[in-house]
Scaffold this motif. Sequence first.
Motif, mmCIF file in Angstrom:
data_model
loop_
_atom_site.group_PDB
_atom_site.id
_atom_site.type_symbol
_atom_site.label_atom_id
_atom_site.label_comp_id
_atom_site.label_asym_id
_atom_site.label_seq_id
_atom_site.Cartn_x
_atom_site.Cartn_y
_atom_site.Cartn_z
ATOM 1 N N GLN A 207 7.363 -33.990 -5.712
ATOM 2 C CA GLN A 207 8.710 -34.152 -6.242
ATOM 3 C C GLN A 207 9.760 -34.312 -5.142
ATOM 4 O OE1 GLN A 207 9.190 -30.620 -8.655
ATOM 5 N NE2 GLN A 207 8.457 -31.635 -10.529
ATOM 6 N N TRP A 208 9.625 -33.527 -4.073
ATOM 7 C CA TRP A 208 10.711 -33.446 -3.106
ATOM 8 C C TRP A 208 10.445 -34.221 -1.831
ATOM 9 C CZ3 TRP A 208 15.089 -32.240 -5.019
ATOM 10 C CH2 TRP A 208 15.147 -31.423 -6.144
ATOM 11 N N GLN A 209 9.214 -34.516 -1.525
ATOM 12 C CA GLN A 209 8.845 -35.362 -0.393
ATOM 13 C C GLN A 209 9.631 -35.024 0.872
ATOM 14 O OE1 GLN A 209 8.459 -39.526 -1.568
ATOM 15 N NE2 GLN A 209 7.897 -38.935 -3.638
ATOM 16 N N GLN A 210 10.489 -35.933 1.347
ATOM 17 C CA GLN A 210 11.173 -35.727 2.616
ATOM 18 C C GLN A 210 12.217 -34.617 2.583
ATOM 19 O OE1 GLN A 210 10.150 -37.218 5.434
ATOM 20 N NE2 GLN A 210 8.555 -38.049 4.088
ATOM 21 N N ARG A 211 12.645 -34.222 1.386
ATOM 22 C CA ARG A 211 13.609 -33.125 1.282
ATOM 23 C C ARG A 211 12.965 -31.766 1.565
ATOM 24 N NH1 ARG A 211 18.979 -34.203 1.578
ATOM 25 N NH2 ARG A 211 19.526 -35.967 0.218
ATOM 26 N N LEU A 212 11.651 -31.701 1.490
ATOM 27 C CA LEU A 212 10.947 -30.433 1.602
ATOM 28 C C LEU A 212 10.821 -30.010 3.060
ATOM 29 C CD1 LEU A 212 9.684 -28.765 -0.737
ATOM 30 C CD2 LEU A 212 7.468 -29.583 0.044
ATOM 31 N N LEU A 213 11.146 -28.754 3.334
ATOM 32 C CA LEU A 213 10.935 -28.237 4.674
ATOM 33 C C LEU A 213 9.447 -28.228 4.996
ATOM 34 C CD1 LEU A 213 13.896 -27.185 4.222
ATOM 35 C CD2 LEU A 213 13.256 -25.236 5.648
ATOM 36 N N PRO A 214 9.077 -28.464 6.245
ATOM 37 C CA PRO A 214 7.657 -28.480 6.611
ATOM 38 C C PRO A 214 7.034 -27.096 6.694
ATOM 39 C CG PRO A 214 9.010 -28.867 8.543
ATOM 40 C CD PRO A 214 9.946 -28.840 7.376
ATOM 41 N N TYR A 215 7.833 -26.049 6.494
ATOM 42 C CA TYR A 215 7.340 -24.681 6.621
ATOM 43 C C TYR A 215 7.502 -23.939 5.297
ATOM 44 C CZ TYR A 215 8.242 -25.953 11.490
ATOM 45 O OH TYR A 215 8.296 -26.599 12.697
#
Length: 267
Positions: A207-215
């Motif tokens: 759903q969030w792809q690039q908006r999602l923090l990698p941690y």
Amino acid sequence: MKAAAGMRRVALVSPLGGCGRTTLAAHLASLLAERGHGVLVIDLSAQNALALHLGLLESQADAPLGVPARGWRDSVSEEAWWGEAALESSQGVRLLPHGAWKSACSVSDDPPDGWLSQQLDQLDLPGPGVMLLDTPALPAALALQAARCADLVLLLLDASARSLHWPQPVQALGETLPPGTQWGVLVTGVDARSASRMAALKTLREQWQQRLLPYPLHRDESVQLAQERGVCVHQHAPHSQAAHDFQGIADWVERQLGLQRKTRESA
């Protein structure tokens, strides 16, 4: 008195309760202070729990569980300067507590637009750094105002089915933020032993792809054990999964805000 030049505001928001906003605020505050940044963290939630994580407890009869009995709510009621309610931890974190629950009952929770930003502008802060805003659950007025006056907004969703229905409302919130405001989505409560939580994490990533923090932030009993000792988890169990997660989130915040890490000696 005006806020110091370069003081960056970070709002921690969520439409859901129990996602870990206060826990994240305390750990970010402690980690950023240890990295040499000036840090002020403001508890905008009537739960008044942020001091528990920072070890800033009181032994007053009117302070349940030792949380600070007075806070910025009292300053508002008395038309006094917010800074009079500030506390400071041994790590150098400055905290403006909310104040006891009785204070919340005497002050409106529906301030006019722009009120919070005006109040924050009056704080006399000692140089550049980070101001962290721990908020009540959206759509509380203070949470919306915190998001709209921040340089960076972290929106927390836990790894569960209840978080899967929020893309449209959260995107709508993002569209109301001032131009140039950065925002990202942090998934909390990740547990590799839970099939349902791992399935939710997979869907949230889609759903969030690039908006999602990698941690993502994992469930870890070490966090609760640290809180019972009045410290943050990286101080209690530095090699724990949660300590690793919080360090990564702090790294991400530094990069997003363009903060230059420095030691206390060079600060």
